[in-house]
Design a protein around this motif. Structure first.
Motif, PDB file in Angstrom:
ATOM      1  N   GLU A 113      57.374  39.159  50.896  1.00  0.00           N
ATOM      2  CA  GLU A 113      55.931  39.147  51.075  1.00  0.00           C
ATOM      3  C   GLU A 113      55.222  38.968  49.739  1.00  0.00           C
ATOM      4  OE1 GLU A 113      54.221  42.225  53.466  1.00  0.00           O
ATOM      5  OE2 GLU A 113      56.189  42.680  54.307  1.00  0.00           O
ATOM      6  N   PRO A 114      54.075  38.267  49.770  1.00  0.00           N
ATOM      7  CA  PRO A 114      53.324  38.168  48.516  1.00  0.00           C
ATOM      8  C   PRO A 114      52.803  39.547  48.104  1.00  0.00           C
ATOM      9  CG  PRO A 114      52.113  37.130  50.333  1.00  0.00           C
ATOM     10  CD  PRO A 114      53.440  37.575  50.875  1.00  0.00           C
ATOM     11  N   LEU A 115      52.688  39.751  46.832  1.00  0.00           N
ATOM     12  CA  LEU A 115      52.197  41.016  46.300  1.00  0.00           C
ATOM     13  C   LEU A 115      50.736  41.223  46.710  1.00  0.00           C
ATOM     14  CD1 LEU A 115      52.495  43.382  44.253  1.00  0.00           C
ATOM     15  CD2 LEU A 115      51.806  41.756  42.491  1.00  0.00           C
ATOM     16  N   LYS A 116      50.407  42.443  47.160  1.00  0.00           N
ATOM     17  CA  LYS A 116      49.025  42.746  47.561  1.00  0.00           C
ATOM     18  C   LYS A 116      48.429  43.804  46.626  1.00  0.00           C
ATOM     19  CE  LYS A 116      48.290  44.239  51.834  1.00  0.00           C
ATOM     20  NZ  LYS A 116      48.403  44.289  53.288  1.00  0.00           N
ATOM     21  N   VAL A 117      47.286  43.467  46.070  1.00  0.00           N
ATOM     22  CA  VAL A 117      46.636  44.341  45.094  1.00  0.00           C
ATOM     23  C   VAL A 117      45.205  44.599  45.553  1.00  0.00           C
ATOM     24  CG1 VAL A 117      45.793  44.440  42.707  1.00  0.00           C
ATOM     25  CG2 VAL A 117      48.016  43.430  43.191  1.00  0.00           C
ATOM     26  N   ARG A 118      44.729  45.825  45.369  1.00  0.00           N
ATOM     27  CA  ARG A 118      43.380  46.155  45.829  1.00  0.00           C
ATOM     28  C   ARG A 118      42.557  46.759  44.690  1.00  0.00           C
ATOM     29  NH1 ARG A 118      42.836  50.114  51.041  1.00  0.00           N
ATOM     30  NH2 ARG A 118      43.402  51.875  49.722  1.00  0.00           N
ATOM     31  N   TRP A 119      41.365  46.238  44.485  1.00  0.00           N
ATOM     32  CA  TRP A 119      40.438  46.758  43.467  1.00  0.00           C
ATOM     33  C   TRP A 119      39.368  47.582  44.157  1.00  0.00           C
ATOM     34  CZ3 TRP A 119      40.067  45.699  38.057  1.00  0.00           C
ATOM     35  CH2 TRP A 119      41.161  44.975  37.566  1.00  0.00           C
ATOM     36  N   CYS A 158      50.887  32.570  40.479  1.00  0.00           N
ATOM     37  CA  CYS A 158      51.445  33.830  40.992  1.00  0.00           C
ATOM     38  C   CYS A 158      51.055  34.034  42.446  1.00  0.00           C
ATOM     39  CB  CYS A 158      50.935  35.027  40.191  1.00  0.00           C
ATOM     40  SG  CYS A 158      51.176  34.864  38.425  1.00  0.00           S
ATOM     41  N   PRO A 159      52.046  34.130  43.355  1.00  0.00           N
ATOM     42  CA  PRO A 159      51.696  34.427  44.744  1.00  0.00           C
ATOM     43  C   PRO A 159      51.249  35.883  44.892  1.00  0.00           C
ATOM     44  CG  PRO A 159      54.085  34.169  44.486  1.00  0.00           C
ATOM     45  CD  PRO A 159      53.487  33.959  43.144  1.00  0.00           C
ATOM     46  N   ILE A 160      49.956  36.086  44.827  1.00  0.00           N
ATOM     47  CA  ILE A 160      49.422  37.442  44.834  1.00  0.00           C
ATOM     48  C   ILE A 160      48.148  37.453  45.681  1.00  0.00           C
ATOM     49  CG2 ILE A 160      48.312  36.907  42.603  1.00  0.00           C
ATOM     50  CD1 ILE A 160      48.436  39.821  41.838  1.00  0.00           C
ATOM     51  N   ILE A 161      48.028  38.446  46.555  1.00  0.00           N
ATOM     52  CA  ILE A 161      46.816  38.580  47.368  1.00  0.00           C
ATOM     53  C   ILE A 161      45.957  39.657  46.740  1.00  0.00           C
ATOM     54  CG2 ILE A 161      45.899  39.240  49.624  1.00  0.00           C
ATOM     55  CD1 ILE A 161      48.549  38.261  50.849  1.00  0.00           C
ATOM     56  N   ILE A 162      44.750  39.285  46.350  1.00  0.00           N
ATOM     57  CA  ILE A 162      43.885  40.262  45.692  1.00  0.00           C
ATOM     58  C   ILE A 162      42.730  40.620  46.617  1.00  0.00           C
ATOM     59  CG2 ILE A 162      42.405  40.699  43.694  1.00  0.00           C
ATOM     60  CD1 ILE A 162      44.221  38.455  42.293  1.00  0.00           C
ATOM     61  N   SER A 192      43.358  39.717  33.469  1.00  0.00           N
ATOM     62  CA  SER A 192      44.410  40.243  32.584  1.00  0.00           C
ATOM     63  C   SER A 192      45.291  41.244  33.328  1.00  0.00           C
ATOM     64  CB  SER A 192      43.806  40.926  31.354  1.00  0.00           C
ATOM     65  OG  SER A 192      43.009  40.018  30.636  1.00  0.00           O
ATOM     66  N   LEU A 193      44.645  42.136  34.103  1.00  0.00           N
ATOM     67  CA  LEU A 193      45.414  43.172  34.794  1.00  0.00           C
ATOM     68  C   LEU A 193      46.156  42.626  36.003  1.00  0.00           C
ATOM     69  CD1 LEU A 193      43.143  46.331  34.496  1.00  0.00           C
ATOM     70  CD2 LEU A 193      45.093  45.636  33.113  1.00  0.00           C
ATOM     71  N   ASN A 194      45.546  41.700  36.741  1.00  0.00           N
ATOM     72  CA  ASN A 194      46.267  41.111  37.877  1.00  0.00           C
ATOM     73  C   ASN A 194      47.532  40.406  37.384  1.00  0.00           C
ATOM     74  OD1 ASN A 194      44.571  42.034  39.950  1.00  0.00           O
ATOM     75  ND2 ASN A 194      43.164  40.301  39.702  1.00  0.00           N
ATOM     76  N   GLY A 195      47.432  39.757  36.230  1.00  0.00           N
ATOM     77  CA  GLY A 195      48.607  39.096  35.650  1.00  0.00           C
ATOM     78  C   GLY A 195      49.695  40.099  35.290  1.00  0.00           C
ATOM     79  N   MET A 196      49.285  41.210  34.678  1.00  0.00           N
ATOM     80  CA  MET A 196      50.258  42.249  34.316  1.00  0.00           C
ATOM     81  C   MET A 196      50.920  42.829  35.569  1.00  0.00           C
ATOM     82  SD  MET A 196      49.623  46.039  32.795  1.00  0.00           S
ATOM     83  CE  MET A 196      48.944  46.528  34.363  1.00  0.00           C
TER      84      MET A 196
END
Ligand code: FA5
Ligand code: MG
Length: 425
Positions: A228-234, A177-181, A212-216
């Protein structure tokens, strides 16, 4: 009296909610218009955006036991005590929650069902339900919204090795998954692992939660953020029944959108369910917030529309962009008033904006789009406080006439004078 001030719904001495009857008492503050929403169950209505979103999340967590607790009435114990909310937690206030009576209330979150789920001795759950909170009035707040709660337990015999293997599997999935965490959550004194947990175990549970949550989140937002790749912040958070705790935000249309709260479940909460030999993680998310951005729905009231011009735009299981059918003109009305002199009348409940908004909603329903404080003034000599609110009326389905809005505004005026002890200017 207290009860009359906040609860004008009925003169009956009981409330019937989804077939169960409850006595009312001085703590009752749930109006009939709210109870009318209980039957709608938007998250279960085929083709409705909230239902589609529920299905997508359920398909991501496909092996989880699905629970849809239908009555929103829970005990105060379930909603707060059992989860370790302190006695003075603000969420408990009658200005913020809907009480059926002194012992029962409309759930304010799906977490109210965590303990009863753990008791069944299953290891993975997904709960979907309508939740209720007294709140302000604007395009993103509604007294009823929908949440999903996910929990995963690990029992003693599924030791560290089991969780590590599962984490490796989830990490391999995420690789695709192209995702920036962005993860700045450093576990430490302000957001600690629980003392009763082996830190290595707690670390692996936390990893399992994050993977699990990043995958969802990738499943939900991955295809909808353009090139753009998805950007997620914890980020670090606090909930009474999880530690460490986090909130997760997604970068969407140029801003951070908070979508969920989560954490490693406090061991005491599992012990309460008789499952002290397990460890677990849990999360809770709001369906409306996510649906508003994925389906491009600009006003939270639209979810409640029965207009075919809204409903016919959506097909079961598909995320499609909403096309506004028309924006009818708004109609502003201002209301200025003096607050009651608290010192002079001890039995007047202190002013709270949520009480005011409740009356506005009770009279104008979905014809009110937002309520904004535009002036707050304290008289220099008398010390009396005066407020001015701007009530913005607008129907989503038709044009409102000025006369019709005047009737609503007069009714609101009458009720707030009557029930809140205020004096119009
Ligand atoms: C909770 O409700 C916790 N029960 C979440 C949780 C579950 C934490 C399990 C830990 C473990 P909060 O009040 O922040 O937390 O709400 C969770 C989500 O519900 C928010 O991230 C948001 O997406 C949504 N939400 C909260 N308030 C509203 C509202 N007034 N309108 C629409 N959505 C809301
Ligand atoms: Mg929050």
């Amino acid at each position: 009296s207290f009860a009359q001030r906040r609860f004008q719904a009925t003169s009956a001495d009981t409330l019937t909610i989804r077939g169960d009857t409850y006595p009312v008492d001085a703590k009752t503050n749930t109006p009939i218009n709210i109870l009318g929403k209980v039957e709608r169950q938007l998250h279960m209505q085929e083709g409705h955006p909230l239902s589609t979103l529920r299905e997508i999340i359920e398909s991501h967590f496909k092996d989880y036991v699905k629970l849809r607790p239908s009555t929103p009435v829970v005990s105060v114990h379930q909603n707060f005590d059992e989860l370790g909310f302190p006695a003075d937690h603000p969420g408990r206030a009658e200005t913020d929650s809907y009480y059926v009576n002194g012992t029962h209330m409309l759930r304010t979150h799906t977490s109210a069902h965590e303990v009863e789920a753990y008791k069944t001795d299953e290891n993975a759950f997904l709960i979907a339900a309508d939740v209720y909170r007294r709140d302000e009035i604007d395009s993103s707040h509604y007294p009823v919204f929908h949440q999903m709660e996910g929990m995963r337990c690990f029992s003693g015999e599924q030791g560290l090795d089991f969780i590590k293997a599962d984490n490796a599997r989830l990490a391999a999935e995420l690789e695709k998954c192209p995702i920036i965490i962005e993860d700045d959550t450093v576990v430490g004194p302000s957001n600690p692992y629980q003392e009763c947990h082996d830190p290595e175990l707690a670390t692996e549970i936390m990893k399992n939660l994050k993977h699990s949550l990043n995958g969802m989140i990738f499943k939900l937002f991955g295809g909808s953020t353009g090139d753009e790749p998805l950007k997620v912040r914890w980020i670090e958070a606090q909930f009474p029944w999880t530690s460490p705790s986090f909130e997760v935000e997604v970068w969407f249309n140029g801003e951070w959108l908070e979508i969920l709260g989560c954490g490693v479940v406090v061991q005491k909460t599992l012990e309460t369910a008789g499952m002290g030999h397990k460890s677990a993680w849990a999360f809770g998310l709001g369906l409306e917030r996510i649906a508003m951005v994925l389906f491009d729905i600009p006003d939270i009231r639209l979810f409640w529309s029965t207009d075919p011009r809204f409903l016919d735009q959506f097909a079961d299981g598909k995320i499609t962009t909403f096309k506004a059918y028309s924006k009818y003109p708004p109609c502003y009305k201002d209301m200025s008033f003096w607050l009651p002199d608290d010192a002079a009348s001890k039995d007047i409940t202190p002013w709270h904006e949520n009480d005011y908004c409740e009356i506005v909603r009770d009279i104008a329903g979905d014809l009110v789009e937002n309520v904004k404080l535009i002036d707050d003034f304290t008289h220099p000599k008398t010390g009396r406080r005066s407020l001015c609110y701007r009530l913005n009326y607008r129907s989503m389905d038709r044009s409102l006439s000025n006369d019709e809005v005047n009737v609503l505004q007069d009714k609101v005026t009458g009720r707030v004078v009557d029930q809140m002890g205020i004096e119009m200017r």
